[in-house]
Structures are given as structure tokens and as C-alpha cells.
Design an enzyme around this catalytic site. Structure first.
Site, mmCIF file in Angstrom:
data_model
loop_
_atom_site.group_PDB
_atom_site.id
_atom_site.type_symbol
_atom_site.label_atom_id
_atom_site.label_comp_id
_atom_site.label_asym_id
_atom_site.label_seq_id
_atom_site.Cartn_x
_atom_site.Cartn_y
_atom_site.Cartn_z
ATOM 1 N N MET A 99 0.842 -1.208 0.000
ATOM 2 C CA MET A 99 0.000 0.000 0.000
ATOM 3 C C MET A 99 0.869 1.247 0.000
ATOM 4 O O MET A 99 1.909 1.292 0.641
ATOM 5 C CB MET A 99 -1.009 0.002 1.146
ATOM 6 C CG MET A 99 -0.449 -0.103 2.517
ATOM 7 S SD MET A 99 -1.811 0.166 3.690
ATOM 8 C CE MET A 99 -0.978 -0.127 5.212
ATOM 9 N N HIS A 100 0.427 2.200 -0.808
ATOM 10 C CA HIS A 100 1.168 3.461 -0.905
ATOM 11 C C HIS A 100 0.276 4.613 -1.318
ATOM 12 O O HIS A 100 0.721 5.748 -1.380
ATOM 13 C CB HIS A 100 2.293 3.331 -1.937
ATOM 14 C CG HIS A 100 1.774 3.245 -3.344
ATOM 15 N ND1 HIS A 100 1.282 2.093 -3.878
ATOM 16 C CD2 HIS A 100 1.643 4.183 -4.305
ATOM 17 C CE1 HIS A 100 0.884 2.316 -5.122
ATOM 18 N NE2 HIS A 100 1.086 3.569 -5.407
#
Ligand code: UD1
Ligand code: UDP
Length: 440
Positions: free
Chosen positions: A208-209
Site C-alpha cells: 500500500m502506498h
């Protein structure tokens, strides 16, 4: 012909590699321009090595910063290089700030832009990526589009069908080309060897980013709470630098790192990552590319977002949107883990992104446009054709291309009942309502 490619982040390097490779194989003159948006070696240089493409000819080294500052610096650097290099076409990929900056500069310099992965829409204008992809589409001359559904987005926004080229997604080319190599080679990263992944069951690969997730503490907390309860899984989390910074700032990094079943590792190389993904029971992600890779590698995906510009993965059945909702994450993850029929259905979802020949189709189309002189962007000298936009119901057997020849027209939108269809040349229009531009 000279082709310039602008890229700046990890996914752009991965998805442009097959095209850069194809251009090289055909002996076409090319330059690659790196904006320097991603600069850590595990977010940039290592991918040139793993994907076996030459190092960029230029690097503008913009580094990190606010959107305006980063994009402005990119524009300045890109303009200078393109004025010197004078390419016939510039390729940009996806929806990053490099795409926005590159497409805008080219539009002003009257250089043709080819937008790779054009037409995607999340319909969420709070995402910086949605603005980037829409502006890039306005500035482009050629559109390399992964699916008919994305092409329909462009038709609905008034783009002309004549420059919409459906290619599939180059991520499939990259996956197929590299998975076999990585299977033969095995894991290379020390951190992964230590985890002894070959003997681990129930691998959940997490990435996740996305700014709207990792920059919002409440969302991160919800996701971490869900991860805590997924203790039957071996969660492997190659952490994006943005996420590492925000988790540290929120004081949440250590809490997550201390769970026995969560293994946080640095971003890993493409070969290792493909192998890890392909061995996973489940992918939990907010990444665009990973949603595509999951369905390509037959691994069920749960997407930590409330919308996606890759809806094909959801309608095909390989991807479920769970947002940052703890309950939705847990329910779906546990179902994939415990309900074999449900998991198999997700695994068997048909990949909508093509056969792995997107790069070839892209370069074929560029060569054709070049030979026909369509890449020359000049002010018109012909007096404008007059045309009228019309709508009609077709009641005979006639294909799109036959209709266009007969009527001297360009078919625009096609409605099959209440469903919009992409007007591919061979589509039989009988019974369909169409809009078209008629040359007088
Ligand atoms: C960018 C793209 C996003 C894409 C993602 C791929 C935009 C608007 N966003 O997001 O669409 O999905 O890349 O990964 O273009 N950082 C480092 N080292 C690096 C790069 C970044 O430490 O090599 C840190 C910096 O603190 C930086 C932060 O990560 O401020 C965010 O980087 P940035 O490039 O602005 O956005 P991404 O989140 O990577
Ligand atoms: N990826 C990788 N190593 C990692 C995490 C991801 O090689 O540790 C690859 C992944 O296979 C995919 C791409 O990076 O092809 C996705 O990049 P990212 O999630 O950063 O960006 P997005 O696709 O969301 O724009």
C-alpha cells in the site's frame, strides 16, 4: 524515426520496459528520459537491471516534493531535453506526475504524445492520478488502451475513435517474460530467503502506498487492525518509502512490525516480487499494477480502495474492493482462505488485459502512424471539413467499417440496448443505436 519515453516511477519502468525492448529490437532510434521522481535504488535502478533495459539517457533528478513543484521542475527539464532531441513521438505511461508534465510539454511543443495505458478512469477527482490521466489524454495524439471498457471511457468524453488503439496492458508482457526466469532462479533477496517462503503456506502479499490511504491515520489504523486479526496468514509487506515515512510519523510502524505474522521488508526487485505474488494465497493492495498482475497470475486480490480505474478486474471476478473497512477486509480474506470454491472462482477469473503482446501492438501502430505522416503535428492548411454528428438505429447487417465506407462517416458511440459497446471495425451494428460524424 526517433521515439522518446518519459518515465519516473517504479510502475512506469516496469510497464514501459517491454516497449523500450521492442523499440530496441526493431532498431528504431530511441531515448529514455527519467524524471527522477523515484530515486531509491530499490524503486528505480534495480528495475533497469532486472528488466534488462538500458539505463536512461537522461535523468532530471526532480526528487520528492509537492505536486506543483515536482511537476513544474519536470516540465522545465523535459522541455529542455525535447527541444534538443526533437523526437517524432513521446511516450508517457499511466497516471503519474511524469505523465502530466510530459504530455503538457509535448502539447506546447507540438510533439505527438502516445499515452500508454490511456482511458482509465476512477471518476474520483480527489486522486492526483485521475487529473494526470485526464490531462494526458487531452494532450495525446495516440492512445494505447488496455481494454474496450477504457476505450469506451474516452468515447464517452468525446475523443475520436480513430486514434484509439486497443493493445492490452504491457504489464502482462512484463509478467510473462519474467515469471519463468524468476521461477528458475528462485528468490534472490536475502530478506526473502530468511523468510523461507517456499515452506510457508497462506502467504498474503500486502502493498500500500496510495496517498488517500497511507496519509490518513484513521484508514491506516483500520487496515492495521484487520491485519492484526489475520493471524492465520503469513503477511509479507514490501513497504513503499511513502508508507514507511507515514507509518513512522503516525507512530504505527513498530506496532505493525511487532506482529509475529507480519514481515515488513524493503521494496523488492521485480523478479522476486513476481515469484512472491505467484506463490500468494491472497493479495491485499491499493496498487494499480498489482490489481492487474493478480488477475494475470490467477491470485485473488482484495483492493484497499473505494473505487478503481481497473473495474474489469472486479467484473471479471478476480478482485474485490474492500476500502479501508476492517470488516470487509476480514470477511473477504477469511472467505478466500476457508472457502475453496469461492477462492477458485476468483483465481479462474479471465484476465482482461490481453495475451502479452501489448508492446508489439503499440510499436506496430507507432510505425504505421509515422509512415503515414500522422505524427507530424502542424497547424491545418486544409479548409475544415464540415461534418454533422448524427444518431441512427441500424436495422441491417452491416459492420462498422462497411458503414463508415458507405456513409463517409466515423462511428463514434454504439449502444446495444442499454450497454455501450466499442465500435471495433468488424462489429455488426444490426439492432444498435449509433452516433457518427458524417463528412459532407
Ligand atoms: C507515485 C505516483 C503514483 C504511483 C506511485 C508508484 C504521482 C502523483 N504519484 O506515488 O501514482 O502509484 O508513484 O509507486 O505521480 N520516496 C522515497 N524514495 C523514493 C521515492 C519516494 O523515499 O525513491 C518517498 C518520499 O518521501 C516521497 C514519498 O515517498 O515524498 C512519495 O513519493 P512520490 O513520488 O511523491 O509519490 P508516490 O507515493 O511514490
Ligand atoms: N512491485 C515490485 N516490488 C515491490 C512492490 C511492487 O516490483 O516490492 C511492482 C509490482 O509488481 C507492480 C508495480 O511494482 O508491477 C506496482 O507499482 P506500485 O504499486 O508502486 O504503483 P502503481 O501500480 O500503484 O502505480
Amino acid at each position: 524515426m526517433k521515439i522518446a519515453t518519459i518515465l519516473g516511477t517504479r510502475p512506469e519502468i516496469i510497464k514501459m520496459a517491454p516497449i523500450i525492448d521492442e523499440i530496441g529490437k526493431r532498431g528504431i532510434d530511441q531515448i529514455v528520459l527519467h524524471t527522477g521522481q523515484h530515486y531509491d535504488k530499490e524503486m528505480s535502478d534495480n528495475f533497469f537491471r532486472d528488466l534488462e533495459i538500458p539505463a536512461p539517457d537522461y535523468n532530471i533528478h526532480v526528487g520528492s516534493g509537492t505536486h506543483g513543484r515536482q511537476t513544474g521542475r519536470m516540465m522545465e527539464g523535459i522541455e529542455e531535453i525535447l527541444m534538443e532531441e526533437k523526437p517524432d513521438i513521446v511516450l508517457v505511461q499511466g497516471d503519474t506526475n511524469a505523465v502530466l508534465a510530459g504530455a503538457l510539454v509535448c502539447a506546447k511543443l507540438h510533439i505527438a504524445v502516445g499515452h500508454v495505458e490511456a482511458g482509465l478512469r476512477s471518476f474520483d477527482l480527489t486522486m492526483p492520478e485521475e487529473i494526470n490521466r485526464k490531462v494526458a489524454d487531452i494532450c495525446s495524439a495516440m492512445y494505447f488502451i488496455p481494454t474496450e471498457q477504457s476505450a469506451i471511457n474516452l468515447l464517452a468524453e468525446g475523443f475520436s475513435r480513430k486514434d484509439l488503439i486497443i493493445t492490452g496492458n504491457t504489464v502482462v508482457d512484463a509478467c510473462f517474460r519474467h515469471l519463468e526466469i524468476s521461477k528458475k532462479r528462485g528468490f534472490d533477496e536475502e530478506s526473502l530467503k530468511e523468510l523461507d517462503i517456499d515452506n510457508m503456506d497462506n502467504i498474503l502479499t500486502l502493498t500500500m502506498h496510495r496517498a488517500e490511504n497511507v496519509d490518513v491515520k484513521e484508514r491506516v489504523v483500520n487496515i492495521i487492525e484487520a491485519l492484526k486479526e489475520l493471524s492465520d496468514m503469513n503477511i509479507i509487506f514490501p513497504i513503499h518509502p511513502r508508507t514507511k515515512h507515514t507509518l513512522e510519523n503516525f507512530g504505527l510502524f513498530d506496532e505493525l512490525n511487532n506482529f509475529d505474522h507480519v514481515h515488513i521488508v524493503k521494496p523488492i526487485g521485480y523478479l522476486d516480487f513476481l515469484l512472491l505474488t505467484s506463490k500468494s494465497t491472497l493479495i491485499l493492495t491499493d496498487s494499480g499494477g498489482l490489481q492487474e498482475e493478480a488477475i494475470t497470475l490467477d491470485v485473488p486480490a482484495l483492493t484497499l480502495r473505494y473505487n478503481t480505474e481497473r473495474p474489469e478486474t472486479v467484473t471479471a471476478g478476480g478482485n474485490i474492493l474492500v476500502g479501508s473497512n476492517k470488516q470487509a477486509i476480514l470477511e473477504n480474506a477469511n472467505r478466500i482462505l476457508n472457502d475453496k470454491e469461492f477462492a477458485d472462482k476468483m483465481k479462474n477469473a479471465k484476465n482482461p488485459y490481453g495475451q502479452g503482446d501489448a508492446a508489439k501492438k503499440t510499436v506496430d501502430a507507432i510505425e504505421k502512424y509515422y509512415e503515414e505522416g500522422i505524427l507530424n503535428i502542424t497547424a491545418p492548411e486544409d479548409i475544415m471539413d464540415s461534418f454533422t454528428r448524427k444518431m441512427t438505429l441500424i436495422d441491417t447487417d452491416i459492420t462498422v467499417v462497411e458503414f463508415e465506407q458507405k456513409e463517409n462517416a466515423l462511428v463514434h458511440m454504439v449502444f446495444d440496448g442499454d450497454e455501450m459497446r466499442f465500435p471495433s471495425d468488424e462489429l455488426n451494428l444490426k439492432g444498435m443505436m449509433i452516433t457518427y460524424d458524417k463528412r459532407e
